[in-house]
Write an enzyme that holds these catalytic residues in place. Structure first.
Site, PDB file in Angstrom:
ATOM      1  N   GLY A  45       0.812  -1.203   0.000  1.00 27.12           N
ATOM      2  CA  GLY A  45       0.000   0.000   0.000  1.00 27.12           C
ATOM      3  C   GLY A  45       0.844   1.252   0.000  1.00 27.12           C
ATOM      4  O   GLY A  45       2.072   1.212  -0.175  1.00 27.12           O
ATOM      5  N   PHE A  47       1.363   3.358   2.517  1.00 22.37           N
ATOM      6  CA  PHE A  47       2.107   3.607   3.743  1.00 22.37           C
ATOM      7  C   PHE A  47       2.884   2.395   4.244  1.00 22.37           C
ATOM      8  O   PHE A  47       3.741   2.534   5.110  1.00 22.37           O
ATOM      9  CB  PHE A  47       1.146   4.083   4.847  1.00 22.37           C
ATOM     10  CG  PHE A  47       0.326   5.264   4.438  1.00 22.37           C
ATOM     11  CD1 PHE A  47       0.885   6.528   4.386  1.00 22.37           C
ATOM     12  CD2 PHE A  47      -1.006   5.109   4.087  1.00 22.37           C
ATOM     13  CE1 PHE A  47       0.130   7.626   4.006  1.00 22.37           C
ATOM     14  CE2 PHE A  47      -1.770   6.201   3.704  1.00 22.37           C
ATOM     15  CZ  PHE A  47      -1.197   7.465   3.665  1.00 22.37           C
ATOM     16  N   GLY A  48       2.585   1.220   3.730  1.00 19.95           N
ATOM     17  CA  GLY A  48       3.275   0.038   4.220  1.00 19.95           C
ATOM     18  C   GLY A  48       2.978  -1.191   3.396  1.00 19.95           C
ATOM     19  O   GLY A  48       2.124  -1.183   2.509  1.00 19.95           O
ATOM     20  N   SER A  49       3.702  -2.267   3.695  1.00 19.18           N
ATOM     21  CA  SER A  49       3.516  -3.557   3.034  1.00 19.18           C
ATOM     22  C   SER A  49       3.054  -4.579   4.055  1.00 19.18           C
ATOM     23  O   SER A  49       3.445  -4.523   5.229  1.00 19.18           O
ATOM     24  CB  SER A  49       4.817  -4.024   2.375  1.00 19.18           C
ATOM     25  OG  SER A  49       5.276  -3.076   1.434  1.00 19.18           O
ATOM     26  N   VAL A  50       2.227  -5.519   3.608  1.00 17.82           N
ATOM     27  CA  VAL A  50       1.663  -6.534   4.488  1.00 17.82           C
ATOM     28  C   VAL A  50       2.267  -7.890   4.141  1.00 17.82           C
ATOM     29  O   VAL A  50       2.354  -8.258   2.964  1.00 17.82           O
ATOM     30  CB  VAL A  50       0.130  -6.582   4.370  1.00 17.82           C
ATOM     31  CG1 VAL A  50      -0.448  -7.638   5.309  1.00 17.82           C
ATOM     32  CG2 VAL A  50      -0.473  -5.212   4.662  1.00 17.82           C
ATOM     33  N   ASP A 161     -11.439   5.859   4.468  1.00 17.28           N
ATOM     34  CA  ASP A 161     -10.897   5.085   3.345  1.00 17.28           C
ATOM     35  C   ASP A 161     -11.608   3.742   3.237  1.00 17.28           C
ATOM     36  O   ASP A 161     -10.981   2.702   3.060  1.00 17.28           O
ATOM     37  CB  ASP A 161      -9.395   4.885   3.518  1.00 17.28           C
ATOM     38  CG  ASP A 161      -8.723   4.425   2.214  1.00 17.28           C
ATOM     39  OD1 ASP A 161      -9.332   4.592   1.140  1.00 17.28           O
ATOM     40  OD2 ASP A 161      -7.597   3.905   2.276  1.00 17.28           O
TER      41      ASP A 161
END
Length: 650
Positions: A45, A47-50, A161
């Site tokens: 995403g 802001f970050g990765s999962v 969102d």
């Protein structure tokens, strides 16, 4: 090491002022691999990765780790991040994703350890294809979404969102129900916080009108509106407002919800209702919203979806934020309260046709389907055509260079086009003249995904009541045009078809694109061989647009383009009358049966098939061409029982 404690409050600390009971701490680690076994990356995403991971315990519990991309200045900043702050302020809830641990590695990157669910709502919708969810499944999913939103709003936050990608889902043991949780609070804000907020808010397709019109103040109703958009997509497996940009998004909303003014909404309770502030906000942006009548959601669905579900959509998708229900009120809606479609008042025949209680939707063309992946807000799920011919055709139809006309400037005099919304229902014919007096709004974007308007019009055709008095031709058994030019065209095409070994009976076939370009402007008909070949290749791909019927497949193509070029050039110099050109458009399309034999249907009424419009002109689709062809005495005729999507022009 200094410990930074954090915890999940057990009471509502936002309004009571009580301090939460902290039970855990922000921990340091060299790398997240030191604590968990990272299996693979499952998402990325803004802001970050999962990542999918398992614990290093004998039980090997599965977790999801969100690794933030932005480095922290210090360890204490971990609990100040908006997503972490929001999750910590929210008490544990069965419909909110749970946070287990917080880790900071040696590079000061924050890792949020959360519970793992099988997939998100977008992935579930993508895998269903033409297998929609049952009524009970949609009820269960929406009920859990409203429960999660109610919990968020009650604790003083709104998500900002809401979209299918941020709704996590796991199947229960019976595989017929789901466990639904709201995730990704990176854009969440407190309800009592003051604007201005961040500029990036929500994904466009689920963005509320107040966000699109740049209202300085907005609150939890933006989540309710997004939930309404998701409800439609869950039921139909297609987005309701797939806008290319913010302006196009507003157009699609006006197309379905109607314009937010009193004149357009003078049709009862259906539609998005009146919102006086919309005109003020639009004027500040230098735009003017189109004047369109609203559609009735009850007409877009078959029983039992046309009752409680349609009523819920009409309440959630209101223009005015103050008129949308709260999440708690949504739980009391009839659709969320009923456990079975007992409220469906339908005849026995209708009930027998809908025994599985699935949404009755038409076939969606493969070109309108959504790709497998969409991870960013600005990533387009639409693949617009770049054909030179289609660009010329666009310019010939509208002549606009900007998506909206300036509200303060007087636009040039143009012919008023019938609103697609007014063509949709005969109930709106009385107000069609009054609400379509403004400048015709821009042509729909290229190769747009299907919306409810397309679904409904797919079972309709445009018909003209013009009677033909021309004598019947012996060979073709259809009226022939009276002009010498068109007679020459027919003779030329007859000779070509008679020489063709694959044709058993002569039938005149011209490129639908060429005919329509002649109808619009003679200059557009002078095309290069390359442009015509490109258009012919589009028509040759017709099989993937209409696979519903294997026995009857329409074929639209041009015969011997090189030999026709001289005739087209002569036509550009001295074009026939408008009505004669319409006859050419209507009567040069043939019907091809399963054996490959080409015959021409004889029928007094002239019709343009919805499949012909969708296939040969994906740039406009049914909705735009219906209002732009301006056929004499044109009207919409319901032929849904005869599957007109596989019929062709006589």
């Amino acid at each position: 090491m200094k410990k930074y404690l954090w915890g999940t409050p057990t009471t509502n600390t936002v309004f009571t002022g009580k301090q939460p009971k902290y039970t855990k701490e922000v921990r340091k680690c060299i790398s997240i691999d030191e604590v968990y076994n990272v299996v693979r990356k499952v998402g990325d995403g803004t802001f970050g990765s999962v990542y999918l991971a398992t614990t290093k315990t004998p039980s090997k519990e599965v977790v999801a780790i969100k690794s933030m991309k932005k480095k922290l200045a210090k360890v204490s900043d971990a609990t100040r991040l908006r997503e972490v702050h929001s999750l910590l302020r929210l008490s544990e809830n069965e419909n909110i994703v749970n946070i287990f641990d917080l880790y900071i590695d040696q590079f000061r990157c924050l890792h949020i350890v959360m519970e793992f669910l099988d997939c998100n709502l977008y992935q579930l919708i993508s895998t269903r294809k033409n297998d929609p969810l049952t009524l009970e499944q949609v009820q269960d999913i929406m009920r859990q979404i409203f429960k999660g939103l109610n919990h968020i709003h009650t604790n003083g936050f709104f998500h900002r969102d809401m979209k299918p990608e941020n709704i996590l889902i796991s199947s229960n043991s019976d595989s017929s129900s789901f466990n639904v949780k709201i995730a990704d609070f990176g854009l969440a804000r407190e309800i009592n916080s003051r604007p201005p907020y961040t500029e990036y808010v929500s994904t466009r397709w689920y963005r509320a009108p107040e966000l699109l019109l740049r209202d300085s103040y907005y609150s939890f109703p933006v989540d309710i509106y997004a939930a309404g958009c998701m409800a439609f997509e869950i039921a139909t497996l297609q987005p309701i407002f797939p806008g290319n940009d913010d302006f196009d998004q507003l157009y699609k909303m006006c197309e379905i919800l109607g314009s937010p003014d009193e004149q357009s909404q003078n049709t009862g309770d259906k539609g998005g209702g009146i919102w006086d502030r919309a005109e003020l906000l639009a004027n500040k942006l230098g735009i003017s919203l189109p004047k369109m009548a609203p559609l009735d959601f009850g007409d877009l669905f078959s029983p039992p979806w046309n009752l409680a579900f349609a009523s819920m959509l009409s309440q959630l998708l209101k223009w005015d934020p103050a008129k949308r229900p709260t999440a708690e009120m949504c739980l009391d809606l009839e659709f969320c309260r009923v456990s079975a479609p007992a409220d469906a008042v339908a005849s026995k025949e209708e009930v027998n046709k809908n025994t599985d209680f699935r949404v009755s939707i038409s076939y969606f063309p493969s070109s309108s389907s959504i790709p497998d992946e969409c991870n960013t807000e600005e990533e387009s799920r639409i693949n617009p055509s770049t054909s030179k011919f289609l660009k010329q055709l666009n310019k010939g139809f509208n002549g606009f260079t900007k998506p909206f006309r300036k509200s303060r400037k007087q636009s040039k005099n143009r012919k008023n086009k019938s609103s697609v919304a007014t063509q949709f229902s005969e109930e709106s014919e009385d107000i069609a003249d009054s609400i379509t007096s403004s400048t015709f709004f821009p042509v729909l974007p290229q190769i747009r995904p299907s919306t409810p308007l397309n679904l409904k019009l797919r079972n309709f055709i445009i018909s003209s009541s013009e009677d033909s008095t021309s004598p019947k031709a012996k060979e073709f058994d259809r009226p022939l045009p009276s002009t010498e030019f068109l007679v020459a065209i027919n003779k030329s095409q007859e000779a070509l078809l008679n020489n063709s070994p694959n044709s058993k009976s002569g039938s005149t076939q011209l490129s639908a694109s060429t005919c329509l370009s002649d109808l619009i402007s003679p200059q557009l008909s002078i095309l290069s061989h390359e442009d015509k070949r490109e258009n012919q290749s589009v028509n040759s791909e017709s099989s993937k647009y209409s696979p519903r019927s294997s026995n009857h497949s329409p074929t639209l193509h041009s015969k011997d383009l090189h030999r026709d070029m001289a005739t087209v050039n002569n036509y550009a110099k001295s074009p026939p009358s408008f009505h004669a050109t319409q006859d050419l458009l209507r009567k040069t399309l043939a019907y091809t049966n399963s054996s490959g034999t080409s015959t021409v249907l004889s029928n007094d009424s002239s019709a343009i098939s919805s499949t012909f419009l969708d296939r040969d002109f994906p740039d406009f689709g049914i909705t735009s061409l219906a209002g732009s062809l301006t056929l004499p005495d044109s009207k919409i005729i319901d032929r849904s029982k005869t599957h007109v999507s596989t019929q062709l022009l006589p």
